[in-house]
Scaffold this active site. Sequence first.
Site: not given
Length: 791
Positions: A99, A466
């Site tokens: 780069e 229940s």
Amino acid sequence: MPIKKDPKPKGLIKTLFKWLFFVFFTLCLGLAAASYFFIIELSKELPDISKLENVQYQTPLSIFTADKLLIGQYGEKRRVPITINEVPRQQIQAFLAAEDERFYTHPGVDYKGLLRAANQFLSTGKKSQGGSTITMQVARNFLLSKEKTFLRKLKEILLAFQIEQRYSKDQILELYLNKIYMGQRAYGLAAAAQTYYGKNLDELTLHQQAMIAGLPKAPSVYNPIVNAERALERRNYVLRRMLTLNFIDSSTYQQALNTPDDSSIQPSNIEFNAPFIAEMARQELLDKYGEEAYTLGLRVYTTVPSSLQTASDHALQSALHLYEERHGYQGLPHKKFKPGSPLGSLAALGDCQQAVVSNLSSAGLITTIADGSTLLIPWHNIPWKTLVPNNPHAKTLQSSVFKTNDIIWIRQLNDRSWALSQVPTAEGAFAAINPYNGAILAISGSFDYYRSRFNRATQSKRQPGSGFKPFIYTAALEKGFTPASIINDAPIVIEDPSLENDWRPENYTRRYLGPIPLRNALRQSINLVSIRLLRDIGIPAALETAMRFGFTREQLPTTLSLALGSGNAPPLKMATAYAVFANGGFSVKPYLIERIEDHSGTVLFQATPEAVCGDCENQPAANPAQRVISPQISFLMNSLLRDVVDRGTATQAKELGRTDLAGKTGTTNDQRDAWFNGFTPDIAASAWVGFDNSQSLGKGETGGKAALPMWIEFMKTALANTPEKPFTPPEGIVQAYINPSDGLLLDPSNKSGIQEYFTADTAPKRYSQPKEPELDDEYELNEEFIQEALF
């Protein structure tokens, strides 16, 4: 008269050049002045580079278990911020070679590179990406937009000068290495190393470092996973540049050049599978922070220990397999595996995976699974009734069912052997919480999250059946009833003008026991007693009590069907309600997130739940929970619900070998829902089994048969290292020796009595009369009694 001479040509040319020089100089001066003032004005528009001092990188949301195992990551960008000191020198050299080779010598702008880019533009008319230094890329990526204009390039240059004057080269390089896009949703160097090679930075070899360094120029073009050939060319270019710049020697270069690339799609870095927990936490963070939750790098720690979540998932899957094995094998005819097809196409769901039958032997089925491994399925691990319907020649029958290349489902049992299986058609859910502060300890929302992401543990609306009766009984105890109060278990007819026909509720067994104490009625889950009890105390009183346990008004019907659990609730709500019984009568709110940290570890949120302390006299709770039932009522309900395990519909739980277990089974009409809601002093949990379309589970598939095994299996792990706590009556509770047939006192010399608990103000004062009918004889009813109506 003298003759005037023409001016010499040299003088004219000299004068012309003077004027041209003057004009050129003036133009240059004007241009310089204009450029100066333009740059001055442009500089005023530049963003403040001080933003680079405290950069907040967009990092994903990470969610962890209570024991710090990663269970989920959310966010578009994968990023792992690092410091420059963590980057190997050779990796830095690879980036400089690719780069910006003069990075450590130029002032932020590489004039040679700019001139080269300008020349390319003039000669080709095309803009070039060349000429941008690492410093200029930092300016562009952090401070400018992505538009490609000459004005932006000029801003890059000006910002690059400013950045170089304020920050060191290493600081600039660190910013760059953390920001750059590297393909595959990876941002930054460390994320790229994990994404392409599954390694940390210090584990990368030279050829891998060069490959990564070549990515920023064009991540999509040079991505080694999707474009291996172009990526290899770029890698080799980086290696040549490193050789040219003397970063590596020729032998090292040649060795790296000859090394094939080994990048690949890496497996998820998720450390523990708990997708329902991760999704619940994600949604909570999204509600709290909005879309920013995915980019702030938040680290979220939940209340769920991995061991309990594993136990929850395993318990749910095991319970569903038990149900399936009771209802027959549905795998016939088997699908065929085509020879030559990839084994990787074999599926997996929950704890099941597909396998291919490769051979049959006297020992069992020999199968091959997705990774190519060979597994034996012993004949005794094929328990399906439809395969061997009471036939003494089991092996012959089984052998005739299976053929080579059949695709079957298998699963591993607790003893590590493998068994024939099938993906359950029924579904299940499980939720467990800490009853003292509401911390969620486990959530399982389905057999497999990736088959069904609907979280039945938190989102379902199922009738509790229940399992709701204890809240009716609590309201009754608060109204002066006692565990020894006698209620008639007999048929009733409920007249309701809104219904075409009168409602004639029944007990599950369709048997009736006549007058029966509340303790026995709850223990045996007698429907008719619950209805009569609700009629006696009044629906408003029952609703008020239920809402104190955390139920909402919308979940509760206003008819006598409330006594049979005709409302709706998910397992987490039921576990939270039962936690009130477990903790002595306090309401706690379930919570999942214990702590939230930012990317640097700073605590942004710490849960401070309303809590119940074990010894409030010596250590008061910082944020005390609200008491919703008295200690005396809580004790009596604990006693009643322990009796359900000890002698009632949940006796199977006694296999855990403890005396501190309590709870209530639940079964709805036609066995559409099967529940067990239970607790110890340390944990409250609820298990549910049913079909999403509410079809019947089948005859006999009650809460005690279908759901209770799930709860038991979970508790084997949850209670493994938890000692029992004593069951001590609080002040205001007394014990009396009574006649169970009428709830009145009995002389101790009479051996037919029992000891029963009462609150001090409801204890019996009168003695029982002799010759009371014996308890639990099946009640013979005459026609007149059957026609009794409630109203």
